[in-house]
Structures are given as C-alpha cells and as structure tokens.
Design a protein around this motif. Sequence first.
Motif, PDB file in Angstrom:
ATOM      1  N   ASP A 366       0.913  -1.524  -0.403  1.00 22.07           N
ATOM      2  CA  ASP A 366      -0.263   0.042   0.373  1.00 22.07           C
ATOM      3  C   ASP A 366       0.703   1.033  -0.326  1.00 22.07           C
ATOM      4  OD1 ASP A 366      -2.188  -0.659   0.387  1.00 22.07           O
ATOM      5  OD2 ASP A 366      -2.185  -1.946   2.265  1.00 22.07           O
ATOM      6  N   GLU A 367       2.384   0.861   0.634  1.00 27.49           N
ATOM      7  CA  GLU A 367       3.151   2.671   0.515  1.00 27.49           C
ATOM      8  C   GLU A 367       3.881   2.772  -0.171  1.00 27.49           C
ATOM      9  OE1 GLU A 367       1.764   1.229   5.022  1.00 27.49           O
ATOM     10  OE2 GLU A 367       2.439  -0.340   3.437  1.00 27.49           O
ATOM     11  N   LEU A 368       4.223   1.643  -0.731  1.00 32.27           N
ATOM     12  CA  LEU A 368       4.615   1.352  -1.911  1.00 32.27           C
ATOM     13  C   LEU A 368       3.959   1.909  -4.022  1.00 32.27           C
ATOM     14  CD1 LEU A 368       6.712   0.319  -0.800  1.00 32.27           C
ATOM     15  CD2 LEU A 368       7.151  -1.146  -2.313  1.00 32.27           C
ATOM     16  N   PHE A 369       2.919   1.783  -3.867  1.00 28.86           N
ATOM     17  CA  PHE A 369       2.000   1.576  -4.634  1.00 28.86           C
ATOM     18  C   PHE A 369       0.731   2.503  -4.663  1.00 28.86           C
ATOM     19  CE2 PHE A 369       4.598  -1.990  -5.617  1.00 28.86           C
ATOM     20  CZ  PHE A 369       5.673  -1.187  -6.916  1.00 28.86           C
ATOM     21  N   ALA A 370       0.549   3.366  -4.013  1.00 26.47           N
ATOM     22  CA  ALA A 370      -0.933   3.804  -3.214  1.00 26.47           C
ATOM     23  C   ALA A 370      -2.508   3.407  -3.037  1.00 26.47           C
ATOM     24  CB  ALA A 370      -0.017   5.142  -4.209  1.00 26.47           C
ATOM     25  N   GLY A 371      -1.972   2.191  -2.332  1.00 26.50           N
ATOM     26  CA  GLY A 371      -3.524   1.654  -2.674  1.00 26.50           C
ATOM     27  C   GLY A 371      -4.153   2.235  -1.215  1.00 26.50           C
ATOM     28  N   TYR A 372      -3.219   3.369  -0.521  1.00 23.44           N
ATOM     29  CA  TYR A 372      -4.811   3.544   0.797  1.00 23.44           C
ATOM     30  C   TYR A 372      -5.471   4.171   0.074  1.00 23.44           C
ATOM     31  CZ  TYR A 372      -1.304   0.903   4.543  1.00 23.44           C
ATOM     32  OH  TYR A 372      -1.073   0.760   4.760  1.00 23.44           O
ATOM     33  N   ARG A 373      -7.401   3.993   0.298  1.00 22.48           N
ATOM     34  CA  ARG A 373      -8.133   5.040   0.625  1.00 22.48           C
ATOM     35  C   ARG A 373      -7.672   6.479   0.012  1.00 22.48           C
ATOM     36  NH1 ARG A 373     -11.063   0.511   1.196  1.00 22.48           N
ATOM     37  NH2 ARG A 373     -11.683   1.394   3.163  1.00 22.48           N
ATOM     38  N   ARG A 374      -6.527   6.550   1.182  1.00 22.08           N
ATOM     39  CA  ARG A 374      -6.561   8.191   1.638  1.00 22.08           C
ATOM     40  C   ARG A 374      -5.679   9.194   0.455  1.00 22.08           C
ATOM     41  NH1 ARG A 374      -3.662   5.521   6.330  1.00 22.08           N
ATOM     42  NH2 ARG A 374      -1.912   5.257   6.157  1.00 22.08           N
ATOM     43  N   SER A 535      -5.896   2.517  -7.562  1.00 21.72           N
ATOM     44  CA  SER A 535      -5.329   2.618  -6.540  1.00 21.72           C
ATOM     45  C   SER A 535      -4.229   1.195  -7.823  1.00 21.72           C
ATOM     46  CB  SER A 535      -5.281   1.841  -5.497  1.00 21.72           C
ATOM     47  OG  SER A 535      -6.393   0.932  -5.563  1.00 21.72           O
ATOM     48  N   LYS A 536      -2.685   1.563  -6.849  1.00 25.90           N
ATOM     49  CA  LYS A 536      -1.678   0.277  -7.142  1.00 25.90           C
ATOM     50  C   LYS A 536      -2.047  -0.128  -8.305  1.00 25.90           C
ATOM     51  CE  LYS A 536      -2.418  -1.722  -2.875  1.00 25.90           C
ATOM     52  NZ  LYS A 536      -2.006  -3.392  -2.338  1.00 25.90           N
ATOM     53  N   ALA A 537      -2.057   0.723  -9.522  1.00 25.36           N
ATOM     54  CA  ALA A 537      -2.537   0.351 -11.156  1.00 25.36           C
ATOM     55  C   ALA A 537      -1.753  -0.311 -12.154  1.00 25.36           C
ATOM     56  CB  ALA A 537      -2.427   1.765 -12.119  1.00 25.36           C
ATOM     57  N   ILE A 538      -0.067   0.538 -11.065  1.00 22.82           N
ATOM     58  CA  ILE A 538       1.478  -0.864 -12.041  1.00 22.82           C
ATOM     59  C   ILE A 538       0.993  -2.056 -11.681  1.00 22.82           C
ATOM     60  CG2 ILE A 538       2.936   0.692 -10.946  1.00 22.82           C
ATOM     61  CD1 ILE A 538       2.898  -0.703 -14.724  1.00 22.82           C
ATOM     62  N   LEU A 539       0.964  -1.739 -10.251  1.00 22.07           N
ATOM     63  CA  LEU A 539       1.143  -3.359  -9.754  1.00 22.07           C
ATOM     64  C   LEU A 539      -0.084  -4.471 -10.294  1.00 22.07           C
ATOM     65  CD1 LEU A 539       2.366  -5.364  -7.465  1.00 22.07           C
ATOM     66  CD2 LEU A 539       0.935  -4.528  -5.851  1.00 22.07           C
ATOM     67  N   LYS A 540      -1.210  -4.282 -10.038  1.00 25.75           N
ATOM     68  CA  LYS A 540      -2.151  -4.334 -10.945  1.00 25.75           C
ATOM     69  C   LYS A 540      -2.038  -5.821 -11.863  1.00 25.75           C
ATOM     70  CE  LYS A 540      -5.337  -2.636  -7.453  1.00 25.75           C
ATOM     71  NZ  LYS A 540      -6.717  -1.905  -6.836  1.00 25.75           N
ATOM     72  N   THR A 541      -1.309  -4.109 -13.118  1.00 28.95           N
ATOM     73  CA  THR A 541      -1.706  -4.587 -13.941  1.00 28.95           C
ATOM     74  C   THR A 541      -0.069  -5.669 -14.023  1.00 28.95           C
ATOM     75  OG1 THR A 541      -2.145  -2.615 -15.253  1.00 28.95           O
ATOM     76  CG2 THR A 541       0.447  -3.618 -16.591  1.00 28.95           C
ATOM     77  N   ALA A 542       0.549  -5.897 -13.966  1.00 29.43           N
ATOM     78  CA  ALA A 542       2.353  -6.529 -13.668  1.00 29.43           C
ATOM     79  C   ALA A 542       1.962  -7.960 -13.192  1.00 29.43           C
ATOM     80  CB  ALA A 542       2.924  -5.556 -13.100  1.00 29.43           C
ATOM     81  N   LEU A 543       0.542  -7.703 -13.095  1.00 30.20           N
ATOM     82  CA  LEU A 543      -0.640  -9.528 -11.698  1.00 30.20           C
ATOM     83  C   LEU A 543      -1.101  -9.408 -12.811  1.00 30.20           C
ATOM     84  CD1 LEU A 543      -0.031  -8.424  -7.888  1.00 30.20           C
ATOM     85  CD2 LEU A 543       1.501  -9.019  -9.296  1.00 30.20           C
TER      86      LEU A 543
END
Length: 642
Positions: A366-374, A535-543
């Motif tokens: 969440d911290e690395l890939f901007a996963g928090y809603r806040r 959120s976590k756009a690039i992480l989700k795309t990669a996975l």
Amino acid sequence: MCGIAGIFNTQGCGDVDPQLLRAMNQAQFHRGPDEGGVYFAPAIGLGHRRLSIIDVASGQQPMVSAEQQACLVFNGEIYNHQLLRQELINLGCRFTTHSDTEVILQGWLVWGAGVVAKLRGMFAFAIWDQSRQQLFLARDRLGIKPLYYSMLASGELVFGSELKALQVHPDLPSELCPQAISDYFSLGYIPEPKTIFNQVYKLRPGHTLTVSVGQNLPQTKQYWDVSFAHQREPEQVAKLLVEKLKQAVDIRLVAEVPLGAFLSGGVDSSAVVAMMAELQDEPVNTCAIGFDVADFNETEFAEMVAQRYQTAHQVSTIAADDFSLLDKLAYFYDEPFADSSAMPTYRVCELAKKTVTVALSGDGGDELFAGYRRYQWHLHEEKIRSLVPDIARKPVFSLLGKVYPKADWAPKFLRAKTTFQAIARDTIEGYFHNFSIFTEAQKALLFSDELKAMLGDYRSISVFNEHYKNFDGDDPLSLVQYLDMKTYLPGDILTKVDRVSMAHALEVRVPILDHEFVEWSASLPAKTKLANGVSKAILKTALEPHLPHDVLYRKKMGFAVPLCRWFRGPLNSKLKAALFDGHIAQSHLFNLGYIQQLFEQHSSGLRDHSAALWALLMFEAFLKKQLSNANNEIAEPVESVA
C-alpha cells in the motif's frame, strides 16, 4: 528471529550486574525460545534469545570474533549474506559458521560502521568493539525489526528488542511522555523516536547509534533514506516489476525450518504467494483469517488464490466475542497501540505457527504503490486547494467549515463540513487530519487541564513536518507515500506484525519492503501507481497474468475488525467498565465527561466513534498492564555464557 538486550556502563568502570542482564534477556524469551546466551566484559553485558532459522547447528549468540576484539548480538535475517561472505573471504577473512550473524561480525572488523550499507535484509544488532571501547547499534532501513534504548542517570546505556526488556532495569525512567500520549491519540501509535516513557527511545529506521567509554551522549546517524527525486518510467515496467518482486521473494525462501505465507485475499499477499508458487516445486503453506461478520470476511478471495496455485491452505474464523486478546495485546506491545487489526494478525500468526516457523507477508504494498483510499482523497483535496489562492482559501473555507452543519451519517462526498475544513488546511495538515483518530480540537476536549498544561503548545503534526523537511520529490502523492514510510509503516504496520509474530516465535519476512525494491518503486512516476482512480495501477497490471481479476480489482477491504458492531453489542458492557471504572478514570489525564459523550453517542447509533473508543480501550489496557507488573509471565530460558 531473535531478541537482543544489553547494558553498557559508559564510564568504563565496574561490571554489569549479571542477574539483571539475565532478567532483561528473560523478558524476551518468547522472541527466541530455542536458545539463549549472555556475554560479559568490563563495563558491558550483552544478551540474546534465539529462534533458529539459518545454520541451526551453529551460529549461537552472543558471537565473539576469533581475536576477542568484538562481540555481536543480532536480531533479523541478512538475505545477501552468502555474497558478502565470499567478498569477505576474498579479503582474507576466515569463517567458522555458515550463519549470517558471522557475516555481520566479520564485516564490522573489515568495514566498521560501513557494514550496514552492505546488508540486504531486516535487522537490529549491537556490536561491542573491545579495541575501540565502543558500542555500536544499528536498525534496518525500513524499521522491520525494533530497537529500544535509554541513557540512564547512572551513566548506563540499556537497550533491547522490546520495551519490556528495558523495564526490568530498576532505574529506567517510568514517567509517561505527554507528547507521546498526544501522538498516540492522533495516530493510534507512538512514532519514532519517542516511546510512551520520557527519556526512553526507539532507534529510528535507517539509523545507527554509537557510544564510547567516557561519552555521556550517544551519537545517532542516518545511513539510508528513500528518494523520490529521480522518477522515470522504464520500458516494460510491468515485466520489470514482476522480475524484481520475484527476486525479492526468492532470496527470502532460504530457511532450515518450515516456511509459508499469509494469504489475506488482498493484492499484496496474493502477489507474494503467486511468486512463491512459481519459484518452488512443493505447495506453498498458506493461512488466512476470516470473521463471522460477512462485510469483513475476505476468505473467499484468499481461496481463489489458494486454488489457483494449489497451496496447502488453512483458514480460521474469529468470532464476534473474541475479546480475550485485549490484555495479551497490551502485554506484547508494551506501549499503547490502537490498530485493531492486531487481533486478527495475532490469530493468523497463531494459525501459521502450527505448520511453519517462517511466513512471508505482503506488508508494504500500500505504501509503495499507493493502495490506501486516503491517497485518492488527499489528491482530490489537493486539486481543490490548488485552485484557490492561499490568501483566500484559508479564511473562506475555515468559515464554511464552522457554519456548515455536521453530517457524519452522510456518504463521505456529501460531508461538506469536513471537506471545507480539510481544504482550509495546508497540504501536510490536511493529510495528517485525514486519518487522525482525534483532531487537535477533539484532543482539547479529551485531555484534562493537567495534561494540556504539560503539553503546552505542542502539536502532533510536528511529527509529519519534521519528515517533510527531508522529502526530495515534487508531487503530492510521493509526499504522502514518503510520510507513511516514515511514520505509519514502522510505527503501526511493522510494529503490529513484529510483536504478535514474535509472541508465537514466528519469523515474518516482508519481500515487498526489500530496500532495493523500495528504491526502484520510488523511481516510478506517481501516475503509474494511481491512474484514473485505480490504486496500485502498475502493480495490478503487472500481476494480471498471475492472479484472478476479482482479486486484483475488487474493492479494498483491509484487515479490519467490526469494532462498530462490537461496541454496540457484545463488547459494550466491557467497554463501559474499562472507560469509567478502570485506570483511565483515575489517571487525571482525561475529561471523563467527553469520554461519556463519545460512549453514549456511539452506543445509541448516533455517531460512529469506534476508532476513538478502541484507542481509549487500548490505553486503558496499557495502564492496567503497567500497574499489574506483568513482566513475570515468561518461561524459563535455556542459557549459555559466552
């Protein structure tokens, strides 16, 4: 994984009390039930509790160098120790074990304090250098492993992996720190370097501490920080992400004991399990915790990943009346700690320990890939702030925030009063208040006149302002990611996992927080992490080739517990007794009338004050633990003397 402790007489005279050091070591028995040892030399004593993971047959601690020049106690794992070992052999070093412990010790003799920059892993360690008459402490870059210390009036420096080890020392200051209390009721934890006690500190992540004979003041020095200054979008970023994550997972699969993973059903833990399954032939041992309240139960998503990779999966369900952990949490955390997900984290560690000794987690995503809603909410507020000049924004929106009616019952986007108040604040203040449990105005109502007098003009936002000075990026998303990496990540997330995993003698490894992976992720543009509301756009795309679509793109739940319902139902009477018949009522720190208002509004359903009430309940548990002197509830150690 282990526990370390020590006493150093900085005057260089007299011997350390062996019984006292053994008692400090004993207080952390749960961190290392396999073996224990102590080391004594003039003016110094070091203690160690061991949970054997690598080089089980040897690698005992405290470890003394061949020429008796230096002695090391170490908590953690060094994942590049084999590479460093070979580098040191090439420089003429001779090894007697295969442990990562000896790599640090030999590295100190060759590189001195520079050894910390070469280590890839999680660690907190202490080295006594006899020839230099110097004690050296170090903590890993992200703060995965804890380290507490205090300089006593007697001239002794005491340290330990947990605060309870220091509390064994009769001269440790026991006065509560007013600023730490204020920080706790804002953040839900006490941020580094403070602790709940005056003159007792946590060594900051990415820092070392040095103190020599004749030196009354320890010197701390930062050796690492994450940089957002040079963001670039490399080609084939999704492919690179998977490669780098897989490498971070791969180097954490080395162990001489059973190994597995937490699988919550979220993106991060699922990603780690997917990488593990692709790296090893045998099924991954996975475990998940569910709730008997459907809105908080993620086990169906964990099951999707478990089925896809044919893991050896365990599931346990927490009942709505599982309140027996309250006193246990207070014991293991030592300080007030208000993250209610500590309860399911305790249970998932308990479940994991039945089959494994090492578990990998997905913390840090969440911290690395901007996963928090806040993060999304903060960027929305920043966009509005940028449209209105400061000279007009603050007075106009402050006025609107005062006159507009409060509407906690409404959806967040319709709570205009809260929005107006947020926009009136500057960037740091706005983000700080977005997730504060109590705002400064609410703390003014919560705290007694006595506590407010002790606080003076102190404001907890100074914690964020201090870190803001060191931020080297230029976009608002990277800024709040940086602030979370410096505060919420070590103070809450990593503290939560360390204490309850160690309560079960379970080692937890966090591949997403591999510092090389962290540095690489910080170089990615903010637009790759939070894109078009995803959120976590690039992480989700990669996975996408590795995980089910429903796991990647479902609504984020988080590892939360149904506090709101509990406090209106089965926990209501326990909460009432704790708040009004316990130590909080006798502490002279709080305005009981305001606490009564919070309790009645929540119980009636008028407002949701569950986070605030949980923070108060855990502060009560801390006070109860302090007065009950619960440090005696540890098993007998098995000890050797170095």
